[in-house]
Design an enzyme around this catalytic site. Structure first.
Site, PDB file in Angstrom:
ATOM      1  N   GLU A 233      10.110  34.281  49.182  1.00 20.00           N
ATOM      2  CA  GLU A 233       9.655  33.442  48.401  1.00 20.00           C
ATOM      3  C   GLU A 233      10.254  32.062  48.560  1.00 20.00           C
ATOM      4  O   GLU A 233      11.196  32.010  48.553  1.00 20.00           O
ATOM      5  CB  GLU A 233       9.493  34.112  47.404  1.00 20.00           C
ATOM      6  CG  GLU A 233      10.779  34.583  46.468  1.00 20.00           C
ATOM      7  CD  GLU A 233      10.731  35.005  44.932  1.00 20.00           C
ATOM      8  OE1 GLU A 233      11.002  34.977  44.110  1.00 20.00           O
ATOM      9  OE2 GLU A 233       9.447  35.254  45.120  1.00 20.00           O
ATOM     10  N   LYS A 235      12.274  29.120  46.998  1.00 20.16           N
ATOM     11  CA  LYS A 235      13.572  29.109  46.305  1.00 20.16           C
ATOM     12  C   LYS A 235      13.308  27.266  45.411  1.00 20.16           C
ATOM     13  O   LYS A 235      13.757  26.748  46.018  1.00 20.16           O
ATOM     14  CB  LYS A 235      14.828  28.665  46.231  1.00 20.16           C
ATOM     15  CG  LYS A 235      15.702  29.306  45.964  1.00 20.16           C
ATOM     16  CD  LYS A 235      17.215  29.427  46.171  1.00 20.16           C
ATOM     17  CE  LYS A 235      18.574  29.503  45.046  1.00 20.16           C
ATOM     18  NZ  LYS A 235      18.337  28.654  44.404  1.00 20.16           N
ATOM     19  N   ARG A 240      17.868  28.729  36.052  1.00 20.32           N
ATOM     20  CA  ARG A 240      16.764  29.989  36.612  1.00 20.32           C
ATOM     21  C   ARG A 240      17.200  31.140  34.830  1.00 20.32           C
ATOM     22  O   ARG A 240      18.228  30.673  34.573  1.00 20.32           O
ATOM     23  CB  ARG A 240      18.181  31.447  37.301  1.00 20.32           C
ATOM     24  CG  ARG A 240      17.836  32.838  37.068  1.00 20.32           C
ATOM     25  CD  ARG A 240      17.357  32.936  38.704  1.00 20.32           C
ATOM     26  NE  ARG A 240      16.834  34.355  38.723  1.00 20.32           N
ATOM     27  CZ  ARG A 240      17.875  34.839  39.335  1.00 20.32           C
ATOM     28  NH1 ARG A 240      19.055  34.683  40.105  1.00 20.32           N
ATOM     29  NH2 ARG A 240      17.767  36.423  39.038  1.00 20.32           N
ATOM     30  N   ARG A 260      20.818  31.602  33.051  1.00 26.00           N
ATOM     31  CA  ARG A 260      21.295  32.041  33.722  1.00 26.00           C
ATOM     32  C   ARG A 260      22.082  33.047  33.617  1.00 26.00           C
ATOM     33  O   ARG A 260      22.629  34.649  33.276  1.00 26.00           O
ATOM     34  CB  ARG A 260      21.920  32.338  34.930  1.00 26.00           C
ATOM     35  CG  ARG A 260      21.684  32.793  36.359  1.00 26.00           C
ATOM     36  CD  ARG A 260      22.270  32.424  37.898  1.00 26.00           C
ATOM     37  NE  ARG A 260      23.521  32.114  37.551  1.00 26.00           N
ATOM     38  CZ  ARG A 260      24.351  31.690  38.803  1.00 26.00           C
ATOM     39  NH1 ARG A 260      24.061  31.644  39.456  1.00 26.00           N
ATOM     40  NH2 ARG A 260      25.656  31.629  38.726  1.00 26.00           N
ATOM     41  N   GLU A 285      11.854  30.990  37.003  1.00 30.19           N
ATOM     42  CA  GLU A 285      12.206  29.350  37.450  1.00 30.19           C
ATOM     43  C   GLU A 285      11.896  28.562  36.011  1.00 30.19           C
ATOM     44  O   GLU A 285      10.818  28.372  36.243  1.00 30.19           O
ATOM     45  CB  GLU A 285      12.781  28.895  39.071  1.00 30.19           C
ATOM     46  CG  GLU A 285      13.060  28.127  39.051  1.00 30.19           C
ATOM     47  CD  GLU A 285      15.174  28.358  39.554  1.00 30.19           C
ATOM     48  OE1 GLU A 285      15.782  27.393  39.464  1.00 30.19           O
ATOM     49  OE2 GLU A 285      15.283  29.325  39.908  1.00 30.19           O
ATOM     50  N   LYS A 413      19.834  34.109  49.910  1.00 27.83           N
ATOM     51  CA  LYS A 413      19.829  32.458  49.645  1.00 27.83           C
ATOM     52  C   LYS A 413      19.907  31.373  51.001  1.00 27.83           C
ATOM     53  O   LYS A 413      20.775  32.056  51.523  1.00 27.83           O
ATOM     54  CB  LYS A 413      19.938  32.231  48.660  1.00 27.83           C
ATOM     55  CG  LYS A 413      21.171  31.911  48.266  1.00 27.83           C
ATOM     56  CD  LYS A 413      21.758  31.494  47.264  1.00 27.83           C
ATOM     57  CE  LYS A 413      23.895  31.511  47.189  1.00 27.83           C
ATOM     58  NZ  LYS A 413      23.502  31.163  45.592  1.00 27.83           N
TER      59      LYS A 413
END
Length: 565
Positions: A233, A235, A240, A260, A285, A413
């Site tokens: 998916e 980023k 976050r 986060r 996000e 990532k």
């Protein structure tokens, strides 16, 4: 205070992770309550002192030392706490006489409670008394507490890992209960040492520690992972967050928005909290979305950390949560489920939540080469008009549970390659802590027209990205090529034919009215020393300006217009 000061001192000289863990575990095992709990709070950055600030330290030392001597010493040492600790002139205390035992220094708990409760007027005298009662290491530790920068190479996660070793538990179990605890963590230590059950949180909207990803690239993925075992998916380039909601004992609905790191940022984004009408937790996000289009991080920054949020601010910068994962729903903890199942439930759930929430769209692929192509061209791979806000690709193993921390092999990532420019070193300053003897903080510039002639204009600062050997090379160059001094800052030669070119990597660039160049880099770092390149061949400011997103230029123009009005 003595035991905690020695711990900090030893941690600052211990480079190995396991060595740091052993030092902290020994401290937590052999230091009594509540001292070890306050030590843990300091290591995890959980302490705040309203009246104790670095300015207080400077004022105190100015009363006892010559200001010129202090300025020269501060420049040489490079660190405020270390300078004051070394040169503090102790005054004799009662008991410091020949034939008497000197009274012991303060306990860590006494210091912390004193810093939190002593009034602003009385605090300077109290701090001076503590400094008089401590040795150099103790003074240094005390001042580090006040400045809030321990800089001993210990993250909050590592400190929690060390304390988890006191009992047969994993660090993730400590993370689970952490946000319901407060210093000095007596219930935590009772649980870890087998005297009580795990601490229970009655918070209806608790923070759940996030699962993080490890960086990767095409070579590693091709060598170690099978593409059919993963989902992909986008980023997104926001921050976050976790949206958590539930009902308290009285049936009242409670909703919160967490960063986060677990900071409650609900007050800054009341529009998000007001849109929450479910009981559960979403990982996602936080973005700004205007007219259906995701804006750049620069736009989001204009809402972050605002103390007052007006109706106009929420209207001009409408928040949006793009959901990555579903952690809990209706009292059920979904984190142990495989990602594929959580993802299916997330899509069905978010579909009924309204315009504040959407699901991060999957990236379709069959091979790692197809992921690489999508990462290189998000617009053609499904991101469409939002492609400029894509920071890279996330890869998640389909069978992975949601595990706090950064477990290996579950999530990856793959960020987009950073931008790079060749800039000329213009100014340098000594660093702090271990780098206090080296010129390690650098200001660099690009060529442009200055008063009708080619000249350099500063565009950014960086203090990391280079190796220890490269640091020594740059430090030597700075010392041998200084042409001017401004206090602790050295100006180095930066002519077209003389100077040092640095290859600077950065994540993005935006317009800025606070910088002379009119631009501000995001996360700049030194990626390479260009000894092979003459300064005259470094990049121009126009190279950087071409990378500025259009919405950043528009928002800067709007701010200038408001100031003129």
């Amino acid at each position: 205070m003595h035991a905690f000061a020695n711990l900090l001192d030893r941690l600052s000289y211990e480079p190995r992770r396991n060595g740091k863990l052993a030092l902290m575990e020994d401290y937590f095992r052999h230091t009594p309550d509540p001292e070890r709990g306050y030590g843990l709070a300091a290591l995890t950055d959980e302490l705040t002192f309203q009246n104790a600030k670095p300015g207080l330290i400077r004022a105190l030392v100015a009363e006892r030392t010559d200001p010129v001597l202090f300025a020269l010493s501060r420049d040489y040492v490079g660190d405020l706490s270390e300078t004051v600790a070394l040169m503090w002139p102790r005054r004799p205390r009662q008991g410091d006489l020949i034939g008497h035992n000197a009274p012991p220094g303060p306990l860590l708990s006494e210091v912390i409670l004193g810093l939190q409760t002593t009034g602003k007027a009385a605090l300077p005298g109290q701090l001076a008394a503590w400094l008089d009662g401590l040795d150099e290491i103790g003074r240094w530790a005390l001042l580090k507490l006040i400045t809030g920068a321990l800089r001993v190479g210990v993250s909050a996660r590592l400190a929690k890992t060390a304390v988890a070793r006191l009992g047969p538990v994993e660090v993730n179990e400590v993370e689970e209960v952490w946000h319901g605890l407060a210093p000095p963590y007596l219930t935590l230590f009772d649980w870890l040492e087998g005297r009580s059950p795990p601490p229970e949180s009655r918070d209806p909207a608790p923070f759940r520690p996030p699962m993080l990803a490890n960086p990767t690239d095409l070579e590693e993925l091709t060598r170690t992972e099978a593409p059919e075992a993963f989902a992909a998916e986008w980023k997104w380039d926001g921050i976050r967050v976790e949206v958590a909601a539930g009902r308290d004992a009285g049936g009242r609905h409670i909703a919160r928005l967490y960063s986060r790191s677990g900071d409650d940022i609900s007050a800054t984004f009341p529009d998000v909290v007001d849109a929450v009408d479910f009981d559960g937790a979403i990982d996602g996000e936080l973005l700004i979305v205007r007219e259906g289009m995701v804006q750049s991080f620069n736009v989001l920054q204009q809402r972050l950390n605002r103390k007052s949020v007006t109706e106009k601010l929420t209207r001009d910068f409408p928040a949006h949560v793009r959901a990555y994962d579903l952690l809990a729903l209706g009292g059920e903890d979904l984190r142990p489920l495989p990602f594929a199942e959580r993802r299916a439930r997330l899509e069905a759930f978010v579909a009924g939540l309204g315009p504040m929430f959407s699901v991060s769209e999957p990236v379709r692929f069959g091979t790692w080469e197809e992921v690489a192509a999508a990462r290189a061209d998000p617009q053609s791979a499904g991101a469409g008009s939002d492609a400029a806000a894509v920071e890279g690709v996330m890869l998640k193993r389909l069978d992975s549970a949601y595990v706090p921390g950064r477990p290996k092999g579950l999530w990856y990532k793959w960020k987009q390659d950073p931008h790079v420019v060749d800039a000329v070193l213009m100014y340098a300053q000594r660093g702090s802590g271990k780098r206090s003897s080296f010129y390690s903080d650098y200001t660099f510039g690009l060529w442009t027209e200055v008063d009708g002639a080619p000249g350099l204009v500063p565009v950014g600062k960086a203090y990391f990205g280079f190796t220890d050997e490269e640091l020594k090379e740059i430090d030597k160059f700075v010392r041998n090529n200084t042409i001017n001094r401004f206090g602790p800052v050295r100006e180095v030669v930066h002519e077209a034919g003389e100077g040092l070119v640095l290859e600077v990597a950065f994540e993005g660039v935006n317009r800025s009215t606070r910088h002379k160049s009119g631009v501000a880099m995001r996360f700049p770092r030194i990626s390479r020393l260009r000894w092979d390149k003459p300064p005259g061949e470094a990049d121009r400011l126009a190279t950087l300006e071409r990378l500025i997103p259009s919405d950043a230029a528009e928002s800067a123009a709007a701010r200038r217009g408001r100031r003129k009005r």
